[in-house]
Scaffold this active site. Structure first.
Site: not given
Ligand code: TZP
Ligand code: MG
Length: 212
Positions: A43, A115, A144
């Site tokens: 990512r 997603s 996010k």
């Molecule tokens: N898609 C939905 S929440 C998210 C993504 C890429 C972030 C997840 O990261 P974290 O740090 O585990 O909350």
């Protein structure tokens, strides 16, 4: 689609450039794998496609000998050029591919993830042939920011209604993992709770133990 490589995946680990903090991506991949990650995502929101390809190749070099799938976030071209297993697409990434091009664009991807943020999106992704879906953000997350959390209620609904493998994602920590599991998730994707610790291998292992 029933991708058999996903059947036993429990912990989705990330090489997220926002959290590298000077670490080498290959070393981080090694640590995640040592901790029991079953699948890795590259990512890299701020990188160009050639930079993503380079990063993906470093991760693939570590992951493929251990038989872990490597997925590239957002970038079909980088996934294709690097020889990664597939791509993870957000709702907007998917919508941006003209309908008549979707089959061809994704033809060489072994794994396509999507997603989803609602039951309708989850069911649609399943109908579209996604190999797996992400469901979240379950909890608020700095990874996010500004995206409203869907809560464990959506995890419960998806667990009851959707057959395609799903990873709960977003703000998942060791402290709330049991709640997420009790809602029906057997798979989780974890970014910051693993990557912000000084020992990602140990952090991944702690998640994996609770998931197995
Ligand atoms: N898609 C939905 S929440 C998210 C993504 C890429 C972030 C997840 O990261 P974290 O740090 O585990 O909350
Ligand atoms: Mg995206």
């Amino acid at each position: 689609m029933g991708n058999t490589r996903l059947a036993n995946c429990r912990l989705y680990g990330f090489i997220d450039t926002a959290y590298l903090a000077g670490r080498h991506p290959a070393e981080l991949a090694r640590q995640l794998i040592a901790g029991g990650a079953d699948i890795l995502q590259v990512r890299a929101k701020e990188l160009s496609t050639p930079q993503r390809v380079e990063l993906a190749l470093a991760v693939i070099g570590v992951a493929f000998p251990k038989n872990l799938p490597v997925i590239i976030n957002d970038d079909i071209d980088a996934a294709f050029e690097s020889g990664a297993d597939g791509v993870h697409l957000g709702q907007e990434d998917w919508a941006a591919i003209p309908k008549e091009q979707r089959t061809d664009r994704l033809a060489n991807m072994r794994i396509v993830g999507r997603s989803t943020h609602s039951l309708e999106q989850a069911l649609q992704a399943e109908r579209d042939g996604a190999d797996y879906i992400g469901v979240g953000p379950v909890f608020p997350t700095g990874t996010k920011p500004g995206v409203p959390p869907v809560g464990v209620e959506l995890v419960k609904e998806v667990a009851a209604r959707v057959a395609v493998p799903f990873f709960a994602i977003g703000g998942i920590t060791l402290a709330n993992l049991d709640e997420v599991r009790q809602a029906g998730a057997t798979r989780v994707a974890v970014v910051s709770a693993i990557l912000t610790t000084p020992d990602p291998a140990q952090a991944a292992q702690a998640f994996k133990r609770k998931l197995s």
